[in-house]
Design an enzyme around this catalytic site. Structure first.
Site: not given
Ligand SMILES: CC(C)(COP(=O)(O)OP(=O)(O)OC[C@H]1O[C@@H](n2cnc3c(N)ncnc32)[C@H](O)[C@@H]1OP(=O)(O)O)[C@@H](O)C(=O)NCCC(=O)NCCSC(=O)/C=C/c1ccc(O)cc1
Length: 411
Positions: A180, A228, A334, A367
């Site tokens: 990213c 993604f 980003h 993304n």
């Molecule tokens: C939409 C999400 C997933 C959830 O929203 P939230 O406001 O945190 O909501 P919650 O806290 O209620 O979480 C909802 C559920 O998602 C789960 N969760 C929440 N983040 C997680 C988690 N990283 N894992 C695995 N479960 C989760 C969380 O545990 C929960 O599970 P559950 O209680 O069973 O409903 C939000 O956390 C989010 O967008 N996270 C992603 C952020 C992120 O790391 N982005 C990547 C930035 S870097 C980039 O863009 C590039 C990367 C890349 C790298 C290499 C490449 O080759 C190419 C690209």
């Protein structure tokens, strides 16, 4: 090389003193700037986020995993995404069930399916950027291509150069696994190429197709599935003197820095195996970025000075005066994920509209990894008459790496 050293060593800076004419001519006049911007998405498949989970479980024959589907539905609702575009069609999945079989050796097929598709998607964005720039493709001197989606040699940058009819002497560079932050790094590199090679016109192209990492849903890949999408962005970068018919500078690229947050290698990554590519996105990523972003911004606005003290170093003519008046800037961030934007808003105490371009791009496209930042810049350009003079660009990726660029919107 020797004559350049002499020019640098005379104490008057490049372009002054007794440097030979040829050496003086190597450097541009003034800062690099973006002179054309273009974006593209695959035209085939547009999936509304509210049916994504249901579709995914159906096409991968995973309907029996009801709890997992409920969880993906929950996650999708929280992404801040309305829809995404994909190259991969349902017909392709029917013909290639190995793409969602964890135990199948599918990497060869994935790479065969993206080898042409990635440069072609980049070509669509690049053609728009070139038209926006206003000069012929034959005047492009350098190409910097960033992608995580296509591997092989000769690589996707050569295919793109051929598709666009670039000159055989175009100087090509491919950035392959920056993820990213690839768009931010490619723009930073283009800035340096443009400023250090008088007359250079650099095409930056970023293209991402998630087919390489597509898989059947499991406990580890739900967030990647929810986040993604596919897209390409391209920017023409050049520094003065400008030519007749060229688009006037859209954003000046005043200064760029890269920061790696120590001991965070584990947080973001990509693992390649015979069955494809797996992303790893740690739950702490939004917090990590929030904790480090202001430090990176201050560093960039100090002109890359590593010293936190105001010691009269090479500071930029910044509007901040070191007081952190972040609301005086426009923002190209980003949109790695909704909580990342929320944390940046919170830490920098930004007014609600400051990240509107980033939130718009996240909502409309998801993304798209390295290509996403170009969509944000394009969106900001549409709002250019409303922007303040100074701005900041931020991109994040594995490392954890934070790319920062100080921008200026010329009047
Ligand atoms: C939409 C999400 C997933 C959830 O929203 P939230 O406001 O945190 O909501 P919650 O806290 O209620 O979480 C909802 C559920 O998602 C789960 N969760 C929440 N983040 C997680 C988690 N990283 N894992 C695995 N479960 C989760 C969380 O545990 C929960 O599970 P559950 O209680 O069973 O409903 C939000 O956390 C989010 O967008 N996270 C992603 C952020 C992120 O790391 N982005 C990547 C930035 S870097 C980039 O863009 C590039 C990367 C890349 C790298 C290499 C490449 O080759 C190419 C690209």
């Amino acid at each position: 090389m020797g004559s350049i050293g002499t020019a640098n060593g005379n104490g008057n800076g490049i372009g002054h003193g007794s440097a030979p004419v040829a050496a003086r001519r190597q450097h541009a006049e003034g800062p690099a700037a973006m002179l054309g911007i273009g974006t593209a998405n695959p035209t085939g498949v547009e999936v509304p986020q509210n049916v994504f989970a249901e579709n995914l479980f159906r096409v991968t024959k995973s309907d029996h995993l009801t709890e997992l589907q409920q969880k993906l539905t929950r996650i999708c609702e929280k992404t801040g995404i309305d829809k995404r575009h994909f190259h991969l069609t349902e017909e392709t999945l029917v013909a290639h069930p190995e793409l969602y079989d964890h135990d199948a050796q599918s990497l060869d097929n994935r790479l065969a399916m993206t080898v042409d598709a990635v440069p072609k998607l980049a070509q669509c964005a690049a053609a728009k950027a070139i038209a926006d720039w206003g000069r012929p493709a034959s005047e492009i001197t350098h190409l910097v291509f960033s992608t995580y989606s296509a591997w092989g040699a000769p690589s996707a940058d050569l295919r793109l150069a051929t598709l666009l009819g670039l000159r055989p002497t175009v100087s090509r560079t491919i950035l392959s696994l920056h993820g990213c932050y690839g768009g931010g790094r490619a723009l930073g590199l283009a800035r340096e190429l443009a400023e250090n090679n008088r007359g250079a016109r650099v095409l930056v192209a970023c293209a991402e197709i998630t087919l390489v990492c597509f898989g059947g849903p499991d406990g580890g890949n739900l967030v990647g599935h929810a986040l993604f999408g596919d897209g390409a962005g391209a920017v023409i970068v050049g520094a003065g003197p400008f030519r007749d018919g060229e688009q006037s500078p859209i954003f000046e690229m005043v200064h760029a820095t890269q920061t790696t947050v120590p001991k965070t290698e584990h947080a973001l990554g990509m693992q390649v195996s015979g069955s494809g590519v797996d992303f790893h996105l740690a739950i702490q990523v939004p917090t990590l970025i929030g904790q480090n972003v202001e430090r990176c911004l201050l560093h960039a606005f100090r002109g890359g000075d590593d010293d936190d003290n105001d010691d009269g170093g090479a500071h930029l003519p910044s509007p901040l005066s070191g007081n952190g008046k972040w609301n005086d800037l426009f923002w190209a961030v980003h949109p790695g994920g909704r909580p990342i934007l929320d944390n940046i808003d919170k830490v920098l105490k930004l007014e609600p509209e400051k990240l509107a371009a980033s939130r718009h791009v996240l909502r409309e496209y998801g993304n798209m990894s390295g290509a996403t930042i170009v969509f944000v810049l394009d969106e900001l350009r549409r709002r250019r008459s409303l922007l303040p003079e100074w701005g900041a660009m931020l991109a994040f990726g594995p490392g954890v790496t934070i790319e920062t660029m100080v921008l200026r919107c010329p009047r």
